[in-house]
Scaffold this motif. Sequence first.
Motif, PDB file in Angstrom:
ATOM      1  N   THR A   1       0.814  -1.217   0.000  1.00  0.00           N
ATOM      2  CA  THR A   1       0.000   0.000   0.000  1.00  0.00           C
ATOM      3  C   THR A   1       0.854   1.278   0.000  1.00  0.00           C
ATOM      4  O   THR A   1       0.519   2.233  -0.689  1.00  0.00           O
ATOM      5  N   ALA A   2       1.938   1.246   0.767  1.00  0.00           N
ATOM      6  CA  ALA A   2       2.749   2.465   0.885  1.00  0.00           C
ATOM      7  C   ALA A   2       3.555   2.757  -0.387  1.00  0.00           C
ATOM      8  O   ALA A   2       3.551   3.884  -0.883  1.00  0.00           O
TER       9      ALA A   2
ATOM     10  N   THR B   1      -2.987  -7.650   6.515  1.00  0.00           N
ATOM     11  CA  THR B   1      -4.262  -7.448   5.815  1.00  0.00           C
ATOM     12  C   THR B   1      -4.075  -6.931   4.384  1.00  0.00           C
ATOM     13  O   THR B   1      -3.165  -6.172   4.093  1.00  0.00           O
ATOM     14  N   VAL B   2      -4.988  -7.380   3.533  1.00  0.00           N
ATOM     15  CA  VAL B   2      -5.079  -6.919   2.148  1.00  0.00           C
ATOM     16  C   VAL B   2      -6.479  -6.356   1.963  1.00  0.00           C
ATOM     17  O   VAL B   2      -7.453  -7.001   2.356  1.00  0.00           O
ATOM     18  N   ALA B   3      -6.589  -5.164   1.375  1.00  0.00           N
ATOM     19  CA  ALA B   3      -7.917  -4.658   1.015  1.00  0.00           C
ATOM     20  C   ALA B   3      -8.168  -5.034  -0.438  1.00  0.00           C
ATOM     21  O   ALA B   3      -7.361  -4.715  -1.307  1.00  0.00           O
ATOM     22  N   GLU B   4      -9.264  -5.736  -0.723  1.00  0.00           N
ATOM     23  CA  GLU B   4      -9.540  -6.098  -2.113  1.00  0.00           C
ATOM     24  C   GLU B   4     -10.583  -5.163  -2.712  1.00  0.00           C
ATOM     25  O   GLU B   4     -11.319  -4.490  -1.993  1.00  0.00           O
ATOM     26  N   GLY B   5     -10.581  -5.064  -4.030  1.00  0.00           N
ATOM     27  CA  GLY B   5     -11.573  -4.240  -4.727  1.00  0.00           C
ATOM     28  C   GLY B   5     -11.337  -2.745  -4.651  1.00  0.00           C
ATOM     29  O   GLY B   5     -12.289  -1.960  -4.734  1.00  0.00           O
ATOM     30  N   VAL B   6     -10.071  -2.323  -4.495  1.00  0.00           N
ATOM     31  CA  VAL B   6      -9.772  -0.885  -4.465  1.00  0.00           C
ATOM     32  C   VAL B   6      -9.882  -0.322  -5.880  1.00  0.00           C
ATOM     33  O   VAL B   6      -9.153  -0.741  -6.783  1.00  0.00           O
TER      34      VAL B   6
ATOM     35  N   SER C   1      -4.135   5.056   5.076  1.00  0.00           N
ATOM     36  CA  SER C   1      -4.172   5.717   6.385  1.00  0.00           C
ATOM     37  C   SER C   1      -4.615   4.761   7.492  1.00  0.00           C
ATOM     38  O   SER C   1      -4.287   4.959   8.658  1.00  0.00           O
ATOM     39  N   LEU C   2      -5.356   3.713   7.126  1.00  0.00           N
ATOM     40  CA  LEU C   2      -5.785   2.722   8.121  1.00  0.00           C
ATOM     41  C   LEU C   2      -4.700   1.678   8.389  1.00  0.00           C
ATOM     42  O   LEU C   2      -4.903   0.747   9.157  1.00  0.00           O
TER      43      LEU C   2
ATOM     44  N   SER D   1     -19.294   4.216   8.891  1.00  0.00           N
ATOM     45  CA  SER D   1     -19.278   2.993   9.696  1.00  0.00           C
ATOM     46  C   SER D   1     -18.473   1.891   9.019  1.00  0.00           C
ATOM     47  O   SER D   1     -17.819   1.096   9.688  1.00  0.00           O
ATOM     48  N   ASP D   2     -18.485   1.832   7.681  1.00  0.00           N
ATOM     49  CA  ASP D   2     -17.682   0.820   7.004  1.00  0.00           C
ATOM     50  C   ASP D   2     -16.195   1.130   7.116  1.00  0.00           C
ATOM     51  O   ASP D   2     -15.374   0.222   7.206  1.00  0.00           O
ATOM     52  N   THR D   3     -15.864   2.407   7.097  1.00  0.00           N
ATOM     53  CA  THR D   3     -14.465   2.792   7.298  1.00  0.00           C
ATOM     54  C   THR D   3     -14.019   2.357   8.694  1.00  0.00           C
ATOM     55  O   THR D   3     -12.940   1.800   8.873  1.00  0.00           O
ATOM     56  N   GLN D   4     -14.905   2.577   9.665  1.00  0.00           N
ATOM     57  CA  GLN D   4     -14.602   2.145  11.038  1.00  0.00           C
ATOM     58  C   GLN D   4     -14.463   0.625  11.130  1.00  0.00           C
ATOM     59  O   GLN D   4     -13.635   0.121  11.884  1.00  0.00           O
ATOM     60  N   LEU D   5     -15.309  -0.059  10.351  1.00  0.00           N
ATOM     61  CA  LEU D   5     -15.270  -1.522  10.348  1.00  0.00           C
ATOM     62  C   LEU D   5     -13.919  -2.014   9.835  1.00  0.00           C
ATOM     63  O   LEU D   5     -13.314  -2.930  10.404  1.00  0.00           O
ATOM     64  N   ILE D   6     -13.441  -1.389   8.776  1.00  0.00           N
ATOM     65  CA  ILE D   6     -12.128  -1.776   8.236  1.00  0.00           C
ATOM     66  C   ILE D   6     -11.044  -1.480   9.263  1.00  0.00           C
ATOM     67  O   ILE D   6     -10.148  -2.289   9.491  1.00  0.00           O
ATOM     68  N   ARG D   7     -11.172  -0.331   9.924  1.00  0.00           N
ATOM     69  CA  ARG D   7     -10.206   0.009  10.972  1.00  0.00           C
ATOM     70  C   ARG D   7     -10.190  -1.091  12.048  1.00  0.00           C
ATOM     71  O   ARG D   7      -9.136  -1.536  12.490  1.00  0.00           O
TER      72      ARG D   7
END
Length: 276
Positions: free
Chosen positions: A50-51, A232-237, A248-249, A213-219
């Motif tokens: 990510t970075a 962790t990997v975020a998919e579907g970006v 940032s998370l 709330s979804d942003t908080q959920l990912i956090r």
Amino acid sequence: HAKSLGAARYALFDESLRARATSAMETTTALRGAIRRGELEVYYQPIVDTASRTTVVYEALLRWNREGRVCTPNEFIPIAESTGLIKEIGEWVLRSALSDLVTLRAHGQDVTMSVNVSPMQLRDDSLPTIVRGLLDEYGLGGADLALEITESVLIDDMGTAKSLLDRLAAMGVLIVLDDFGIGYSSLNRLRAMPIALLKIDKSFVHEIGHSESDTQLIRAIVAMASALPVRTVAEGVETEEQASIIESLECGFAQGFLFGRPAPIAHWLLESAQQR
Ligand code: C2E
Ligand code: MG
Ligand code: MG
Ligand code: MG
């Protein structure tokens, strides 16, 4: 009257059932020949750090070039699963992906390979032996390979899956929990499994920016994962906004159309040639 209508409806129902069964049978027959005829193809999609936004892993995603149309797995994997064909197909995908990993590295890409495995493959005791054999054949180590499993594996059949996954993890293979967040696995089960990476389902990622709330959920998922500890990997970006929030998370890895769509190996080889 009502009675004949009912009968007509039954006939209709019957017809559609028969149509569905026929098409499943046709698909099965066609799928049997697909490997032989060379109609299956593995596409690859980058997973980036990510970075730095550099590609660190490619995910192998199966395609079927069927009569001029590119079919995605949702159209035929369920049928391959229910007929047992998935074992043969799964082994073919593994072989193709590892062979293509060797090619990508020969072109200067410092990456590893991630392959999806279905619950059915995790019920087959020979999977670790198959994986070991293929790794040896291509001169690769366990850590060059990640296997993506879904939460359903953790729910049904925990015992068999766990012993298989433990054997694979002991070889250094990374176990990835795909589509995390939409299933029902408990933290306890998660902790009992040798999981190295969680992929946060794209349905959460898509709500970033729309829903606080979804942003908080990912956090919360990232925090929980780091406590386990797993990465962790975020998919579907798909957008810059999603990517920067993900970063940032402190979600370490990301995947999605923003960074690259699934494409044949030739596309990624061309890309590495252009970077040099
Ligand atoms: P998955 O493992 O969760 O793979 C991610 C899916 O999301 C892929 O769909 C990919 O094309 C899609 N995707 C990636 N980035 C984005 C994005 O930014 N936005 C959106 N909307 N979608 C994105 P695909 O290739 O159709 O694969 C669907 C599923 O089929 C996979 O989901 C995986 O569960 C399964 N699958 C794929 N290849 C194999 C295989 O070789 N074996 C098995 N057993 N299952 C496979
Ligand atoms: Mg996957
Ligand atoms: Mg996924
Ligand atoms: Mg998915």
